[in-house]
Write an enzyme that holds these catalytic residues in place. Structure first.
Site, mmCIF file in Angstrom:
data_model
loop_
_atom_site.group_PDB
_atom_site.id
_atom_site.type_symbol
_atom_site.label_atom_id
_atom_site.label_comp_id
_atom_site.label_asym_id
_atom_site.label_seq_id
_atom_site.Cartn_x
_atom_site.Cartn_y
_atom_site.Cartn_z
ATOM 1 N N GLU A 279 30.998 7.429 50.065
ATOM 2 C CA GLU A 279 32.145 7.994 49.684
ATOM 3 C C GLU A 279 33.149 8.595 50.220
ATOM 4 O O GLU A 279 33.014 8.867 51.716
ATOM 5 C CB GLU A 279 31.411 9.629 49.088
ATOM 6 C CG GLU A 279 32.501 10.063 48.521
ATOM 7 C CD GLU A 279 32.042 12.004 47.683
ATOM 8 O OE1 GLU A 279 30.506 11.470 47.223
ATOM 9 O OE2 GLU A 279 31.854 12.298 48.288
ATOM 10 N N HIS B 149 35.537 9.541 40.844
ATOM 11 C CA HIS B 149 34.703 11.089 40.003
ATOM 12 C C HIS B 149 36.056 11.148 39.012
ATOM 13 O O HIS B 149 37.505 10.838 39.358
ATOM 14 C CB HIS B 149 35.055 12.057 41.638
ATOM 15 C CG HIS B 149 33.833 11.584 42.275
ATOM 16 N ND1 HIS B 149 33.586 12.943 43.181
ATOM 17 C CD2 HIS B 149 33.577 10.845 42.630
ATOM 18 C CE1 HIS B 149 32.588 12.035 43.984
ATOM 19 N NE2 HIS B 149 32.620 10.636 43.883
ATOM 20 N N ARG C 161 31.959 18.735 36.577
ATOM 21 C CA ARG C 161 32.582 20.187 35.883
ATOM 22 C C ARG C 161 33.518 19.882 36.528
ATOM 23 O O ARG C 161 35.036 20.262 36.576
ATOM 24 C CB ARG C 161 31.852 20.700 35.769
ATOM 25 C CG ARG C 161 32.658 22.405 35.177
ATOM 26 C CD ARG C 161 31.792 23.788 35.553
ATOM 27 N NE ARG C 161 31.885 24.601 36.455
ATOM 28 C CZ ARG C 161 31.233 24.903 36.788
ATOM 29 N NH1 ARG C 161 30.776 25.644 35.746
ATOM 30 N NH2 ARG C 161 31.420 25.565 38.259
ATOM 31 N N GLY C 162 33.516 20.282 38.295
ATOM 32 C CA GLY C 162 34.518 20.156 39.071
ATOM 33 C C GLY C 162 34.639 21.730 39.776
ATOM 34 O O GLY C 162 33.676 22.966 38.470
ATOM 35 N N ASP C 163 35.157 22.639 40.949
ATOM 36 C CA ASP C 163 34.901 24.033 41.560
ATOM 37 C C ASP C 163 36.069 24.648 40.738
ATOM 38 O O ASP C 163 37.473 23.966 40.887
ATOM 39 C CB ASP C 163 34.773 24.276 42.147
ATOM 40 C CG ASP C 163 33.934 23.361 43.714
ATOM 41 O OD1 ASP C 163 32.533 23.787 42.809
ATOM 42 O OD2 ASP C 163 33.602 22.930 44.026
ATOM 43 N N ALA D 166 29.766 19.838 32.245
ATOM 44 C CA ALA D 166 29.497 18.387 33.000
ATOM 45 C C ALA D 166 29.477 17.496 31.769
ATOM 46 O O ALA D 166 29.452 15.961 31.429
ATOM 47 C CB ALA D 166 28.779 17.936 34.166
ATOM 48 N N GLN E 118 23.845 16.368 45.208
ATOM 49 C CA GLN E 118 24.290 17.325 46.376
ATOM 50 C C GLN E 118 23.578 17.026 47.453
ATOM 51 O O GLN E 118 23.058 16.804 47.938
ATOM 52 C CB GLN E 118 25.024 18.948 45.644
ATOM 53 C CG GLN E 118 25.101 19.937 46.671
ATOM 54 C CD GLN E 118 26.625 19.475 47.537
ATOM 55 O OE1 GLN E 118 26.864 18.685 47.708
ATOM 56 N NE2 GLN E 118 27.082 20.127 46.640
ATOM 57 N N GLN F 235 32.850 20.960 60.506
ATOM 58 C CA GLN F 235 32.309 21.316 59.271
ATOM 59 C C GLN F 235 30.837 22.166 59.175
ATOM 60 O O GLN F 235 30.469 22.602 57.790
ATOM 61 C CB GLN F 235 30.967 19.934 59.688
ATOM 62 C CG GLN F 235 31.878 18.503 58.759
ATOM 63 C CD GLN F 235 30.968 17.515 58.802
ATOM 64 O OE1 GLN F 235 30.798 16.649 59.885
ATOM 65 N NE2 GLN F 235 31.261 16.485 57.988
#
Length: 293
Positions: free
Chosen positions: A17, A79, A109-111, A125, A177, A213
């Protein structure tokens, strides 16, 4: 090629990704990233899409996905988020993807954006997945899943029931995820299969290679941190080189365990880091090739 068909041809699928640069001035970064990733044994590369859902974000994702297909001859997955999109806007995005011969879409759906009222055309989604399939059945629709339960669900069982709705809406392939505890993935997989979900499920792996991170990604994603990884964070947080090596080693070891336990696919969240992606990919490519022989 539809990503769902890869799982009929291979025992293990390997994918990467990447994400578009946030600033137009850094556009060369993504091209350098793709050039650096060229030659890695990726079956497909997915391109993220900002939750804000602006036209500029949408076009940038499509442009990069098109480049992956036409220049690097690797199957792209675009995406597509819907939290801030109308049906008309999604239809326009689909037309653009079709025009660029991109047939695989990860429906999300997305944040929600703080301070921005979400649109109501696609509450979930699964609604987006259903719309895509009805708008143009030639698209292959992928979906996301959460080994440790989506934060809006009361239980993993409830979350998997919602996941079944995604499958019934046309999703043919799932990507998890990120997670750091393989035990969570195995428990999720067992429950998902027991509850009738039989589509391919790829394990999403993100190497933690920097202090930034730890502070941002790990905290925001809510994934549980096993004692072994927590020890790495504590011991090497102030030693960038050591933390990088330890993080790559942990992710590689995590992948090896998944491969030995029959995972159908590995999806590596590269964070556009060519060195990390290369080191991990090279360390597992012969193992994956042997399993696919």
């Amino acid at each position: 090629m539809y990503t769902r068909d890869l799982f009929s041809a291979k025992r293990v699928v390997f994918s990467l990704e990447v994400f578009p640069p946030k600033k137009d001035t850094s556009v060369n970064v993504i091209y350098n990233t793709l050039l650096g990733l060229r030659g890695l044994p990726a079956d497909f590369i997915s391109v993220t899409y900002g939750a804000g859902g602006s036209i500029a974000q949408r076009e940038k994702t499509c442009e990069i996905a098109s480049l992956i297909r036409s220049t690097y001859h690797i199957e792209p997955v675009s995406h597509l988020t819907c939290v801030n999109s109308t049906r008309e806007e999604v239809a326009q995005a689909l037309d653009k993807l079709k025009e660029n011969q991109i047939c695989n879409i990860l429906a999300l759906r997305g944040d929600r954006t703080p301070g921005v009222e979400p649109k109501t055309d696609f509450p979930h989604a699964s609604d987006l997945a259903r719309f895509i399939r009805e708008y143009d059945p030639s698209f292959n629709v992928l979906g996301a899943c959460y080994p440790e339960c989506h934060f809006e669900s009361d239980s993993l069982e409830e979350d998997i029931e919602h996941l079944k709705i995604k499958i019934d809406s046309g999703v043919t392939h799932l990507i998890t995820q990120l997670f750091f505890d393989n035990g969570c993935f195995y428990r999720f997989l067992e429950k998902a299969r027991a509850m009738g979900i039989d589509v391919p499920i790829e394990a999403g792996i993100m190497p933690i290679v920097s202090k930034n991170q730890i502070e941002r990604t790990v905290t925001m994603c809510g994934a549980s941190v096993p004692h072994k990884l927590a020890t790495i964070f504590s011991r090497y947080a102030d030693n960038p080189a050591a933390l990088r090596d330890a993080g790559i080693f942990y992710a590689t070891e995590q992948i090896m365990d998944l491969l030995e336990n029959g995972v159908q696919g590995i999806h590596l969240y590269t964070m556009n880091n060519v060195d990390t992606a290369t080191r991990i990919s090279r360390s597992i490519e012969n193992i994956i090739a042997a399993k696919n022989a």
